[in-house]
Scaffold this active site. Sequence first.
Site, short mmCIF file in Angstrom:
data_model
loop_
_atom_site.label_atom_id
_atom_site.label_comp_id
_atom_site.label_asym_id
_atom_site.label_seq_id
_atom_site.Cartn_x
_atom_site.Cartn_y
_atom_site.Cartn_z
N TYR A 225 -1.65 -1.39 10.33
CA TYR A 225 -1.74 -1.44 8.86
C TYR A 225 -0.45 -0.90 8.24
O TYR A 225 0.13 -1.53 7.36
CB TYR A 225 -2.95 -0.63 8.39
N SER B 81 0.86 -1.19 0.00
CA SER B 81 0.00 0.00 0.00
C SER B 81 0.89 1.23 0.00
O SER B 81 2.02 1.20 0.50
CB SER B 81 -0.87 0.02 1.26
N1 LIG Z 1 -8.82 -0.24 -1.24
C1 LIG Z 1 -7.77 0.54 -1.04
O1 LIG Z 1 -7.89 1.78 -1.02
C2 LIG Z 1 -6.40 -0.07 -0.85
C3 LIG Z 1 -5.29 0.77 -0.91
C4 LIG Z 1 -4.01 0.22 -0.75
C5 LIG Z 1 -3.87 -1.14 -0.56
N2 LIG Z 1 -4.99 -1.93 -0.50
C6 LIG Z 1 -4.76 -3.37 -0.29
O2 LIG Z 1 -5.33 -4.09 -1.39
C7 LIG Z 1 -5.64 -5.42 -0.97
C8 LIG Z 1 -7.03 -5.79 -1.45
O3 LIG Z 1 -8.00 -5.02 -0.77
P1 LIG Z 1 -9.29 -4.45 -1.51
O4 LIG Z 1 -9.06 -3.02 -1.76
O5 LIG Z 1 -9.64 -5.32 -2.65
O6 LIG Z 1 -10.38 -4.56 -0.33
P2 LIG Z 1 -11.58 -5.61 -0.10
O7 LIG Z 1 -11.94 -5.47 1.33
O8 LIG Z 1 -12.63 -5.44 -1.12
O9 LIG Z 1 -10.90 -7.02 -0.38
C9 LIG Z 1 -10.09 -7.69 0.55
C10 LIG Z 1 -10.40 -9.17 0.46
O10 LIG Z 1 -9.52 -9.87 1.38
C11 LIG Z 1 -10.32 -10.79 2.13
N3 LIG Z 1 -9.69 -11.06 3.41
C12 LIG Z 1 -9.55 -10.21 4.46
N4 LIG Z 1 -8.97 -10.82 5.48
C13 LIG Z 1 -8.71 -12.10 5.08
C14 LIG Z 1 -8.10 -13.22 5.70
N5 LIG Z 1 -7.69 -13.15 6.97
N6 LIG Z 1 -7.97 -14.36 5.00
C15 LIG Z 1 -8.44 -14.44 3.72
N7 LIG Z 1 -9.03 -13.41 3.07
C16 LIG Z 1 -9.16 -12.24 3.76
C17 LIG Z 1 -11.67 -10.08 2.28
O11 LIG Z 1 -12.70 -10.97 2.64
C18 LIG Z 1 -11.85 -9.46 0.89
O12 LIG Z 1 -12.46 -10.35 0.00
C19 LIG Z 1 -5.46 -5.43 0.54
O13 LIG Z 1 -4.20 -6.02 0.86
C20 LIG Z 1 -5.44 -3.97 0.91
O14 LIG Z 1 -4.74 -3.71 2.10
C21 LIG Z 1 -6.23 -1.43 -0.64
#
Ligand SMILES: NC(=O)c1ccc[n+]([C@@H]2O[C@H](COP(=O)([O-])OP(=O)(O)OC[C@H]3O[C@@H](n4cnc5c(N)ncnc54)[C@H](O)[C@@H]3O)[C@@H](O)[C@H]2O)c1
Length: 287
Positions: free
Chosen positions: A171, A150
């Site tokens: 985080y 991130s």
């Molecule tokens: N959305 C943003 O703004 C953003 C920004 C930077 C980084 N990220 C990173 O991107 C990645 C994907 O997130 P996203 O944006 O798609 O959000 P999201 O919440 O839509 O998807 C995350 C997925 O991970 C699954 N998950 C969470 N904990 C889990 C666990 N313990 N075991 C298995 N699955 C698990 C959730 O059920 C969900 O399906 C993450 O690592 C997040 O930190 C997101």
Amino acid sequence: MGRVQDKVVFITGAARGQGRAHALRLAQEGADIIAVDICEDIASNAYPLSRQTDLDETARLVEKLGRRIVARKADVRDAAALKAAVAEGVSELGKLDAVVANAGISPLGHQQSAQAFIDAVTVDFIGVVHAVEAALPYLPDGASIVATGSLAGLATATTDNPALGPGGTGYSFAKRNVASFVHDLAMVLSPRRIRVNAVHPGNCNTDMLNSDIMYRAFRPDLDNPTREDAMSSFPATSAMGNPYIEPEDVADSVLFLVSDESRWVTGMQHRVDSGGYVKKRPQQPAF
Ligand SMILES: NC(=O)c1ccc[n+]([C@@H]2O[C@H](COP(=O)([O-])OP(=O)(O)OC[C@H]3O[C@@H](n4cnc5c(N)ncnc54)[C@H](O)[C@@H]3O)[C@@H](O)[C@H]2O)c1
């Protein structure tokens, strides 16, 4: 021929959001998928995580593209469950070529206990290590490992803000460690030409961003901010004026990193952050 024709890719957090986008983009380009997701909530995380129906929908969409998928409910904090899911996937699909360690939570909130710190670290960092650990016995020379970090792991004054509570600190800690892990693991695996890279999204238009707790993080001046309220503040983390990127924008980078087009690219911190990192002009290397 697709850009990842007949590769088998293991993706964590594949039920929705970026993980689903990665599964579909890779399947479009010829890959078969081993998908896991928790399909239940984690108490410290204020917004709901996926459900089994979300993972089923990812599976349906991959199959609609004419590719195979083995989808299992598994928590990335549970190393044994990930190993079992990968073993089943490899036995059904025949091999494993790449890992996309994407699952993540964002347990923000100033009222959270220290458990939120632990949850962020165990899901967002240890979960990445577990995904690699589960895959490593099967990965051939020349394989690809991609971990989702991130912007929050590369720049300070993001989720490490004390107002966002222990989960915010966790985080940032976790994502910093993803960057560092990728860097050092790239060196360790380079004799086998296994590439290890990170993608670092900025704001991304998924359920993680579109949550009340995130609206509060972006609009601390309001008691109950809405998405509309947050929209004016989302561009603060971008140099380009956009509020967020789409999951498919990250998926295009993941596709490149999984494909042989990036066969000599390793140890890279690949930002998909609309210039959020350069806007903050960090003075030190990020890890
Ligand atoms: N959305 C943003 O703004 C953003 C920004 C930077 C980084 N990220 C990173 O991107 C990645 C994907 O997130 P996203 O944006 O798609 O959000 P999201 O919440 O839509 O998807 C995350 C997925 O991970 C699954 N998950 C969470 N904990 C889990 C666990 N313990 N075991 C298995 N699955 C698990 C959730 O059920 C969900 O399906 C993450 O690592 C997040 O930190 C997101």
